[in-house]
Design a protein around this motif. Structure first.
Motif, mmCIF file in Angstrom:
data_model
loop_
_atom_site.group_PDB
_atom_site.id
_atom_site.type_symbol
_atom_site.label_atom_id
_atom_site.label_comp_id
_atom_site.label_asym_id
_atom_site.label_seq_id
_atom_site.Cartn_x
_atom_site.Cartn_y
_atom_site.Cartn_z
ATOM 1 N N PHE A 10 0.789 -1.223 0.000
ATOM 2 C CA PHE A 10 0.000 0.000 0.000
ATOM 3 C C PHE A 10 0.824 1.277 0.000
ATOM 4 O O PHE A 10 0.282 2.349 -0.208
ATOM 5 C CB PHE A 10 -0.971 -0.014 1.192
ATOM 6 C CG PHE A 10 -2.049 -1.043 1.029
ATOM 7 C CD1 PHE A 10 -3.217 -0.742 0.371
ATOM 8 C CD2 PHE A 10 -1.870 -2.337 1.501
ATOM 9 C CE1 PHE A 10 -4.208 -1.693 0.194
ATOM 10 C CE2 PHE A 10 -2.855 -3.292 1.343
ATOM 11 C CZ PHE A 10 -4.027 -2.970 0.676
ATOM 12 N N ASN A 11 2.128 1.185 0.248
ATOM 13 C CA ASN A 11 2.969 2.373 0.092
ATOM 14 C C ASN A 11 4.410 1.956 -0.157
ATOM 15 O O ASN A 11 4.787 0.792 0.015
ATOM 16 C CB ASN A 11 2.842 3.321 1.292
ATOM 17 C CG ASN A 11 3.391 2.740 2.575
ATOM 18 O OD1 ASN A 11 4.575 2.407 2.656
ATOM 19 N ND2 ASN A 11 2.553 2.634 3.596
ATOM 20 N N HIS A 12 5.227 2.924 -0.559
ATOM 21 C CA HIS A 12 6.598 2.627 -0.973
ATOM 22 C C HIS A 12 7.458 2.131 0.181
ATOM 23 O O HIS A 12 8.342 1.287 -0.016
ATOM 24 C CB HIS A 12 7.220 3.874 -1.613
ATOM 25 C CG HIS A 12 6.608 4.258 -2.923
ATOM 26 N ND1 HIS A 12 6.873 3.583 -4.099
ATOM 27 C CD2 HIS A 12 5.718 5.238 -3.246
ATOM 28 C CE1 HIS A 12 6.191 4.128 -5.088
ATOM 29 N NE2 HIS A 12 5.481 5.133 -4.600
ATOM 30 N N ASP A 13 7.228 2.636 1.377
ATOM 31 C CA ASP A 13 8.030 2.186 2.517
ATOM 32 C C ASP A 13 7.779 0.718 2.822
ATOM 33 O O ASP A 13 8.709 -0.029 3.160
ATOM 34 C CB ASP A 13 7.733 3.042 3.748
ATOM 35 C CG ASP A 13 8.380 4.413 3.684
ATOM 36 O OD1 ASP A 13 9.499 4.507 3.154
ATOM 37 O OD2 ASP A 13 7.774 5.384 4.152
ATOM 38 N N GLU A 14 6.521 0.282 2.732
ATOM 39 C CA GLU A 14 6.222 -1.139 2.949
ATOM 40 C C GLU A 14 6.962 -2.000 1.931
ATOM 41 O O GLU A 14 7.560 -3.031 2.290
ATOM 42 C CB GLU A 14 4.714 -1.377 2.841
ATOM 43 C CG GLU A 14 3.901 -0.797 3.982
ATOM 44 C CD GLU A 14 2.411 -1.017 3.824
ATOM 45 O OE1 GLU A 14 1.692 -0.819 4.822
ATOM 46 O OE2 GLU A 14 1.968 -1.371 2.714
ATOM 47 N N VAL A 15 6.934 -1.595 0.671
ATOM 48 C CA VAL A 15 7.609 -2.364 -0.375
ATOM 49 C C VAL A 15 9.113 -2.367 -0.156
ATOM 50 O O VAL A 15 9.782 -3.402 -0.294
ATOM 51 C CB VAL A 15 7.262 -1.806 -1.768
ATOM 52 C CG1 VAL A 15 8.156 -2.430 -2.831
ATOM 53 C CG2 VAL A 15 5.798 -2.076 -2.093
ATOM 54 N N ARG A 16 9.674 -1.225 0.203
ATOM 55 C CA ARG A 16 11.125 -1.156 0.394
ATOM 56 C C ARG A 16 11.569 -2.076 1.533
ATOM 57 O O ARG A 16 12.558 -2.807 1.390
ATOM 58 C CB ARG A 16 11.559 0.280 0.681
ATOM 59 C CG ARG A 16 13.054 0.384 0.954
ATOM 60 C CD ARG A 16 13.569 1.770 0.843
ATOM 61 N NE ARG A 16 14.993 1.825 1.149
ATOM 62 C CZ ARG A 16 15.748 2.904 1.013
ATOM 63 N NH1 ARG A 16 15.214 4.027 0.550
ATOM 64 N NH2 ARG A 16 17.030 2.864 1.308
ATOM 65 N N MET A 17 10.853 -2.056 2.653
ATOM 66 C CA MET A 17 11.236 -2.907 3.769
ATOM 67 C C MET A 17 11.082 -4.386 3.407
ATOM 68 O O MET A 17 11.936 -5.220 3.740
ATOM 69 C CB MET A 17 10.403 -2.565 4.998
ATOM 70 C CG MET A 17 10.688 -1.200 5.602
ATOM 71 S SD MET A 17 12.363 -1.005 6.263
ATOM 72 C CE MET A 17 12.298 -2.042 7.717
ATOM 73 N N ARG A 18 10.005 -4.739 2.731
ATOM 74 C CA ARG A 18 9.806 -6.133 2.338
ATOM 75 C C ARG A 18 10.863 -6.604 1.348
ATOM 76 O O ARG A 18 11.401 -7.716 1.462
ATOM 77 C CB ARG A 18 8.411 -6.320 1.735
ATOM 78 C CG ARG A 18 8.206 -7.714 1.153
ATOM 79 C CD ARG A 18 6.772 -7.992 0.766
ATOM 80 N NE ARG A 18 6.182 -7.000 -0.111
ATOM 81 C CZ ARG A 18 6.425 -6.915 -1.413
ATOM 82 N NH1 ARG A 18 7.302 -7.728 -1.995
ATOM 83 N NH2 ARG A 18 5.811 -6.002 -2.135
ATOM 84 N N THR A 19 11.194 -5.755 0.370
ATOM 85 C CA THR A 19 12.196 -6.119 -0.626
ATOM 86 C C THR A 19 13.563 -6.299 0.019
ATOM 87 O O THR A 19 14.309 -7.231 -0.307
ATOM 88 C CB THR A 19 12.252 -5.039 -1.718
ATOM 89 O OG1 THR A 19 10.956 -4.894 -2.314
ATOM 90 C CG2 THR A 19 13.259 -5.409 -2.793
ATOM 91 N N GLU A 20 13.893 -5.423 0.943
ATOM 92 C CA GLU A 20 15.155 -5.521 1.661
ATOM 93 C C GLU A 20 15.201 -6.801 2.497
ATOM 94 O O GLU A 20 16.217 -7.516 2.516
ATOM 95 C CB GLU A 20 15.322 -4.297 2.568
ATOM 96 C CG GLU A 20 16.620 -4.246 3.334
ATOM 97 C CD GLU A 20 16.631 -3.042 4.262
ATOM 98 O OE1 GLU A 20 16.581 -3.257 5.487
ATOM 99 O OE2 GLU A 20 16.645 -1.908 3.757
ATOM 100 N N LEU A 21 14.103 -7.107 3.175
ATOM 101 C CA LEU A 21 14.022 -8.345 3.960
ATOM 102 C C LEU A 21 14.278 -9.554 3.066
ATOM 103 O O LEU A 21 15.090 -10.438 3.408
ATOM 104 C CB LEU A 21 12.640 -8.423 4.614
ATOM 105 C CG LEU A 21 12.281 -9.598 5.510
ATOM 106 C CD1 LEU A 21 11.111 -9.220 6.419
ATOM 107 C CD2 LEU A 21 11.915 -10.857 4.731
ATOM 108 N N ALA A 22 13.601 -9.611 1.915
ATOM 109 C CA ALA A 22 13.708 -10.776 1.037
ATOM 110 C C ALA A 22 15.100 -10.927 0.427
ATOM 111 O O ALA A 22 15.480 -12.026 0.022
ATOM 112 C CB ALA A 22 12.666 -10.672 -0.076
ATOM 113 N N SER A 23 15.851 -9.852 0.384
ATOM 114 C CA SER A 23 17.183 -9.885 -0.245
ATOM 115 C C SER A 23 18.256 -10.417 0.683
ATOM 116 O O SER A 23 19.386 -10.669 0.234
ATOM 117 C CB SER A 23 17.572 -8.472 -0.709
ATOM 118 O OG SER A 23 16.675 -7.989 -1.677
ATOM 119 N N HIS A 24 17.948 -10.604 1.960
ATOM 120 C CA HIS A 24 18.995 -10.955 2.921
ATOM 121 C C HIS A 24 18.627 -12.178 3.752
ATOM 122 O O HIS A 24 19.034 -12.299 4.909
ATOM 123 C CB HIS A 24 19.289 -9.751 3.818
ATOM 124 C CG HIS A 24 19.848 -8.589 3.066
ATOM 125 N ND1 HIS A 24 21.172 -8.494 2.686
ATOM 126 C CD2 HIS A 24 19.238 -7.477 2.567
ATOM 127 C CE1 HIS A 24 21.363 -7.381 2.019
ATOM 128 N NE2 HIS A 24 20.209 -6.738 1.928
#
Length: 276
Positions: A200-214
């Motif tokens: 629903f917003n860019h911050d949610e996507v950024r945190m999720r993408t960062e989580l999935a990358s590590h």
């Protein structure tokens, strides 16, 4: 009065439904058909318009729908349901998903937990697992695990979203990149027909993408309502995860994508076997 759909959904005539069952049926009908008038719902369920108004007020007060003149409608596109309402929405499905996730997490695992109610249920299901090391930006997850003396907890710092009890703003960016863990457990706001993951917003996507990358394995946890659900910010694709945990069969095109990509699909069994 044609209440055949209600009868098939609940197992009893519409006019005999309890208030909670009736509200659930109203919510499902609004989700499928959109705006419903008070008069039409009263006729469908065989109750007074005053009764339906009470149901509508209760659903809207929980943040599950919105009032419109003369009736009830879905929430505006791009707006998520309030967190307290999401905690009770499809709760049993989320708990079944969580039990499957818990079966896949060994003792002494290192874990990321993302935001949302289904990851929170997964934390509850793992509350007694020995030796976990957990990093999260979801305070509800931390609270679920805090009573486990063998669980090591690290929480993201930054500005708190008070209703959701999570941290996604700029101060938290970079938190997950400081670690490398065995498993990341996270949900999404929705899954588009092409398999794109939505929030629903860019911050949610950024945190999720960062989580999935590590993390070495990525567990996407979501109930059936997320498939085809509208959310406005894209980030990632369902074929990039290691395993999808859900509660019902997924749409056929999504299932084909997952099979082609070698992504495991776990559909949680029902809590009780069907009556023959």
């Amino acid at each position: 009065m044609n209440n055949g759909h209600i009868l098939r959904t609940t197992g009893q005539p519409a006019e005999l439904l309890s208030a909670e069952d009736r509200m659930g049926a109203i919510l499902a009908r609004v989700g499928v058909h959109g705006f419903q008038s008070i008069d039409a719902l009263a006729a469908l369920f065989g109750v007074t318009t005053q009764t339906i108004r009470r149901d509508v007020n209760a659903l809207c007060d929980r943040g599950l729908c919105r009032r419109r003149h003369g009736g009830i409608d879905v929430l505006p596109e791009g707006e998520n349901v309030a967190y307290p309402a999401r905690q009770i929405l499809d709760r049993e499905a989320k708990r079944r998903i969580a039990r499957c996730v818990a079966d896949a997490v060994p003792e002494n695992a290192s874990l990321f937990f993302g935001i949302g109610t289904t990851p929170e249920e997964c934390a509850h299901a793992l509350a007694d697992r020995a030796g976990l090391r957990v990093m999260t930006n979801n305070l509800n997850v931390a609270l679920a695990l805090r009573g486990n003396p063998s669980c090591e907890l690290t929480i993201a710092g930054g500005r708190l979203r008070k209703l959701d009890c999570d941290v996604i703003a700029g101060e938290a960016h970079g938190f997950f990149s400081r670690f490398s863990v065995d498993i990341g457990i996270y949900g999404v706001g929705g899954v588009a027909e092409d398999g794109s993951l939505l929030d629903f917003n860019h911050d949610e996507v950024r945190m999720r993408t960062e989580l999935a990358s590590h993390c070495r394995r990525r567990f996407l946890v979501l109930d059936h309502s997320k498939f085809g659900r509208g959310a406005i910010v894209r980030g990632g694709h369902i074929t990039e995860v290691s395993c999808v945990f859900t509660d019902q069969a997924v749409p056929s095109p999504i299932a084909a994508m997952l099979e082609a990509a070698g992504v495991a699909l776990i559909v949680a069994p029902p809590s009780h076997p069907p009556t023959l």
